[in-house]
Design a protein around this motif. Structure first.
Motif, PDB file in Angstrom:
ATOM      1  N   THR A 128       0.842  -1.196   0.000  1.00 18.38           N
ATOM      2  CA  THR A 128       0.000   0.000   0.000  1.00 18.38           C
ATOM      3  C   THR A 128       0.879   1.248   0.000  1.00 18.38           C
ATOM      4  N   GLY A 129       0.344   2.299  -0.603  1.00 16.70           N
ATOM      5  CA  GLY A 129       1.041   3.574  -0.570  1.00 16.70           C
ATOM      6  C   GLY A 129       2.133   3.740  -1.603  1.00 16.70           C
ATOM      7  N   ASP A 145      -4.849  -1.786 -18.877  1.00 18.42           N
ATOM      8  CA  ASP A 145      -5.294  -3.142 -19.190  1.00 18.42           C
ATOM      9  C   ASP A 145      -4.244  -4.211 -18.912  1.00 18.42           C
ATOM     10  N   ILE A 146      -2.991  -3.820 -18.804  1.00 16.20           N
ATOM     11  CA  ILE A 146      -1.937  -4.812 -18.551  1.00 16.20           C
ATOM     12  C   ILE A 146      -1.241  -4.550 -17.220  1.00 16.20           C
ATOM     13  N   VAL A 147      -0.614  -3.383 -17.082  1.00 15.73           N
ATOM     14  CA  VAL A 147       0.137  -3.105 -15.849  1.00 15.73           C
ATOM     15  C   VAL A 147      -0.786  -3.115 -14.632  1.00 15.73           C
ATOM     16  N   LYS A 148      -1.853  -2.360 -14.698  1.00 15.48           N
ATOM     17  CA  LYS A 148      -2.792  -2.278 -13.573  1.00 15.48           C
ATOM     18  C   LYS A 148      -3.402  -3.641 -13.251  1.00 15.48           C
ATOM     19  N   VAL A 149      -3.779  -4.376 -14.277  1.00  9.63           N
ATOM     20  CA  VAL A 149      -4.408  -5.688 -14.062  1.00  9.63           C
ATOM     21  C   VAL A 149      -3.444  -6.649 -13.374  1.00  9.63           C
ATOM     22  N   ILE A 150      -2.183  -6.661 -13.807  1.00 11.31           N
ATOM     23  CA  ILE A 150      -1.180  -7.542 -13.175  1.00 11.31           C
ATOM     24  C   ILE A 150      -0.992  -7.158 -11.714  1.00 11.31           C
ATOM     25  N   LEU A 151      -0.916  -5.861 -11.445  1.00 13.46           N
ATOM     26  CA  LEU A 151      -0.701  -5.417 -10.067  1.00 13.46           C
ATOM     27  C   LEU A 151      -1.905  -5.719  -9.173  1.00 13.46           C
ATOM     28  N   GLU A 152      -3.101  -5.620  -9.735  1.00 13.68           N
ATOM     29  CA  GLU A 152      -4.304  -5.855  -8.914  1.00 13.68           C
ATOM     30  C   GLU A 152      -4.535  -7.332  -8.623  1.00 13.68           C
ATOM     31  N   LYS A 153      -3.796  -8.206  -9.304  1.00 17.96           N
ATOM     32  CA  LYS A 153      -3.894  -9.632  -8.979  1.00 17.96           C
ATOM     33  C   LYS A 153      -3.337  -9.931  -7.593  1.00 17.96           C
ATOM     34  N   THR A 154      -2.653  -8.961  -7.006  1.00 15.64           N
ATOM     35  CA  THR A 154      -2.141  -9.116  -5.635  1.00 15.64           C
ATOM     36  C   THR A 154      -3.256  -8.979  -4.608  1.00 15.64           C
ATOM     37  N   GLY A 155      -4.401  -8.463  -5.041  1.00 11.98           N
ATOM     38  CA  GLY A 155      -5.497  -8.195  -4.110  1.00 11.98           C
ATOM     39  C   GLY A 155      -5.586  -6.736  -3.723  1.00 11.98           C
ATOM     40  N   LEU A 156      -4.520  -5.999  -3.988  1.00 15.85           N
ATOM     41  CA  LEU A 156      -4.549  -4.555  -3.756  1.00 15.85           C
ATOM     42  C   LEU A 156      -5.267  -3.881  -4.927  1.00 15.85           C
ATOM     43  N   VAL A 157      -5.874  -2.728  -4.676  1.00 18.05           N
ATOM     44  CA  VAL A 157      -6.715  -2.076  -5.673  1.00 18.05           C
ATOM     45  C   VAL A 157      -6.125  -0.725  -6.063  1.00 18.05           C
ATOM     46  N   SER A 158      -6.033  -0.507  -7.394  1.00 15.11           N
ATOM     47  CA  SER A 158      -5.541   0.772  -7.899  1.00 15.11           C
ATOM     48  C   SER A 158      -6.504   1.886  -7.521  1.00 15.11           C
ATOM     49  N   GLY A 159      -5.958   3.009  -7.058  1.00 16.41           N
ATOM     50  CA  GLY A 159      -6.774   4.139  -6.655  1.00 16.41           C
ATOM     51  C   GLY A 159      -7.260   4.045  -5.232  1.00 16.41           C
ATOM     52  N   VAL A 160      -7.030   2.880  -4.606  1.00 18.85           N
ATOM     53  CA  VAL A 160      -7.421   2.682  -3.209  1.00 18.85           C
ATOM     54  C   VAL A 160      -6.192   2.373  -2.359  1.00 18.85           C
ATOM     55  N   ASP A 161      -5.468   1.323  -2.751  1.00 19.70           N
ATOM     56  CA  ASP A 161      -4.299   0.896  -1.988  1.00 19.70           C
ATOM     57  C   ASP A 161      -2.985   1.389  -2.590  1.00 19.70           C
ATOM     58  N   PHE A 162      -2.957   1.489  -3.898  1.00 21.07           N
ATOM     59  CA  PHE A 162      -1.782   1.998  -4.609  1.00 21.07           C
ATOM     60  C   PHE A 162      -2.282   2.805  -5.808  1.00 21.07           C
ATOM     61  N   PHE A 163      -1.362   3.380  -6.571  1.00 24.96           N
ATOM     62  CA  PHE A 163      -1.748   4.291  -7.642  1.00 24.96           C
ATOM     63  C   PHE A 163      -0.953   3.977  -8.907  1.00 24.96           C
ATOM     64  N   VAL A 164      -1.585   4.202 -10.058  1.00 29.00           N
ATOM     65  CA  VAL A 164      -0.968   3.876 -11.342  1.00 29.00           C
ATOM     66  C   VAL A 164      -1.031   5.094 -12.258  1.00 29.00           C
ATOM     67  N   GLY A 165       0.062   5.344 -12.972  1.00 28.15           N
ATOM     68  CA  GLY A 165       0.081   6.458 -13.908  1.00 28.15           C
ATOM     69  C   GLY A 165       0.910   6.147 -15.135  1.00 28.15           C
ATOM     70  N   PHE A 166       0.806   7.027 -16.122  1.00 23.82           N
ATOM     71  CA  PHE A 166       1.615   6.911 -17.339  1.00 23.82           C
ATOM     72  C   PHE A 166       2.173   8.280 -17.689  1.00 23.82           C
ATOM     73  N   SER A 167       3.458   8.289 -18.057  1.00 22.45           N
ATOM     74  CA  SER A 167       4.098   9.515 -18.522  1.00 22.45           C
ATOM     75  C   SER A 167       5.069   9.146 -19.632  1.00 22.45           C
ATOM     76  N   PRO A 168       4.775   9.521 -20.876  1.00 18.82           N
ATOM     77  CA  PRO A 168       5.635   9.091 -21.989  1.00 18.82           C
ATOM     78  C   PRO A 168       7.008   9.741 -21.941  1.00 18.82           C
ATOM     79  N   GLU A 169       8.030   8.928 -22.171  1.00 18.00           N
ATOM     80  CA  GLU A 169       9.389   9.481 -22.238  1.00 18.00           C
ATOM     81  C   GLU A 169       9.524  10.313 -23.510  1.00 18.00           C
ATOM     82  N   ARG A 170      10.366  11.342 -23.425  1.00 18.23           N
ATOM     83  CA  ARG A 170      10.582  12.220 -24.573  1.00 18.23           C
ATOM     84  C   ARG A 170      12.077  12.496 -24.762  1.00 18.23           C
ATOM     85  N   GLU A 171      12.899  11.520 -24.435  1.00 13.47           N
ATOM     86  CA  GLU A 171      14.335  11.715 -24.568  1.00 13.47           C
ATOM     87  C   GLU A 171      14.725  11.850 -26.043  1.00 13.47           C
TER      88      GLU A 171
END
Length: 446
Positions: A128-129, A145-171
């Motif tokens: 959590t956190g 659909d992939i990263v969040k789903v894999i992480l939520e298989k732990t039983g923890l919930v995105s937006g409740v127990d942990f948080f998920v985001g995306f930021s495209p690299e621009r190097e």
């Protein structure tokens, strides 16, 4: 909604720079990001599966131009940066950023195996956190659909127990005007709390943050940027072939056209596309569009044109040898100038120079290369037969042994005056000799 205690605690850690960041993948994207975040005051742990990289980093030896040895030593000595292959240390990280490759398969389908494997590794240590961020370029929907789903298989919930985001690299390797901290950063999150954490975290390290409404939107932003370049480069590559048949110099056309102060943006032709983005990313959208039964004709046509450029260039090379030297390519020695995919960098990912060498040798010629930034060809997925070849010295004596010199990458460090004086025949795909006022009868454009 997240527990206010979990969200507030993580937000406070980020705001006070007491959060520890974990960067997974210490390559051209991950390492500059890690140093930028460390420089802003966070403690950063870098993760990579390659132990050689870890040894190099611990000794303050950088393998990427955008990060110097001094950059590393400053952050290491300050206790803000360390690197490891031990992914168990992810449990101590409050923010985890994924910067792993997203290549294509042989059939030009997305290969998300690195993203999936990394997500499973994070899941083993998820708590959590934590904020988990994907930076790897991919099709819209991957984060949710992939990263969040894999992480939520732990039983923890995105937006409740942990948080998920995306930021495209621009190097942009080799860019002297912009670096990680000064390139505006697009950010998105799974819900309002995740977005707020994303803005706070990246806002601490990057001058300008650009929030968008969803992870899928942010994923589409990166694809749009690279598709724009791919399509426009394909256009000038096609114009090059048409104008060449008419006896018109496409570079002269572009130089004149760009004097128009509105409604035109110059793009330049070349021997093909390289790098980790433009040759690959457009096909992620092409693949995803099939789900909606929608064609992507511009994208696919641009890919076909750009992919055809190395063979077109070798054709012009063979023609030049036949007409100017009376010699077949199959009996000729060719020196390719520039192995990197763009000037003034050591990055050979998807470089058209590798394909040029391959085609030359398929047609019976013998090819060597010179590149001041690439001493030896490393192991690559598609060009294993070229592994271990070394850059030759650029001298008048060496040049005398080649029937033709092919300019594939116009590094500033090349002695073009020596080439113009000593090479028997030159085929220039970058218009470098005209730009340097070194044009001569034995220098042809392709």
């Amino acid at each position: 909604m997240a527990s206010s205690t979990i969200f507030d605690a993580l937000l406070n850690k980020i705001e006070t720079r007491t959060a520890r960041a974990g960067i997974i993948g210490l390559g051209y994207v991950g390492l500059p990001l890690a140093i930028a975040i460390a420089r802003s005051g966070f403690a950063v742990t870098g993760f990579d599966i390659d132990p050689k990289k870890i040894v190099s980093l611990e000794a303050s030896r950088s393998y990427i131009d955008a990060v110097t040895g001094r950059d590393l030593s400053i952050e290491i000595e300050a206790g803000r940066f360390s690197a490891t292959t031990e992914f168990a240390a992810l449990s101590a990280c409050d923010v985890i950023v994924i910067c792993v490759p997203t290549p294509l398969t042989k059939h030009r389908d997305p290969d998300l195996s690195f993203v999936e494997a990394t997500s499973h590794s994070i899941a083993k240590h998820l708590r959590t956190g934590q904020l988990v961020v994907l930076e790897s370029t991919t099709y819209p929907g991957t984060t949710d659909d992939i990263v969040k789903v894999i992480l939520e298989k732990t039983g923890l919930v995105s937006g409740v127990d942990f948080f998920v985001g995306f930021s495209p690299e621009r190097e942009d390797p080799g860019n002297q005007h912009y670096h990680t901290a000064t390139i505006p950063k697009v950010v998105a999150g799974d819900g309002v709390d995740a977005l707020e954490l994303m803005k706070c975290f990246y806002g601490a390290a990057v001058k300008t943050v650009v929030p968008v409404s969803s992870n899928a939107t942010a994923e589409a932003v990166k694809l749009t940027e690279n598709i724009f370049r791919s399509v426009n480069i394909a256009l000038v590559n096609e114009l090059k072939t048409v104008y060449a048949a008419m006896g018109i110099d496409v570079w002269e056309v572009i130089d004149a056209a760009k004097t128009k102060p509105f409604g035109y943006m110059p793009f330049y032709p070349g021997p093909g596309l390289g790098g980790h983005c433009i040759p690959i990313d457009p096909f992620y959208l092409t693949w995803k569009s099939r789900e909606y039964e929608l064609p992507t004709r511009f994208i696919e046509l641009a890919g076909e044109i750009n992919s055809a450029m190395p063979r077109y260039v070798v054709g012009k090379l063979a023609e030049a040898l036949d007409i100017r030297a009376g010699k077949a390519l199959s009996r000729s020695r060719v020196l390719v100038i520039g192995l990197a995919y763009k000037k003034n960098v050591a990055d050979i990912r998807e470089s058209p120079s590798l394909r040029l060498i391959e085609i030359i040798e398929e047609r019976g010629g013998k090819a060597d290369y010179h590149d001041p930034h690439v001493a030896e060809i490393p192991s690559t997925r598609e060009y294993q037969a070229l592994k271990g070849r070394r850059s030759i010295a650029l001298t008048a004596e060496q040049l005398a042994g080649y029937d033709v010199v092919l300019i594939a990458t116009d590094h500033d460090q090349i002695d073009y005056a020596l080439l113009a004086k000593s090479a028997l025949l030159i085929v220039d795909t970058r218009n470098v000799f005209a730009r340097l006022n070194l044009a001569a009868d034995h220098i042809l454009k392709a």
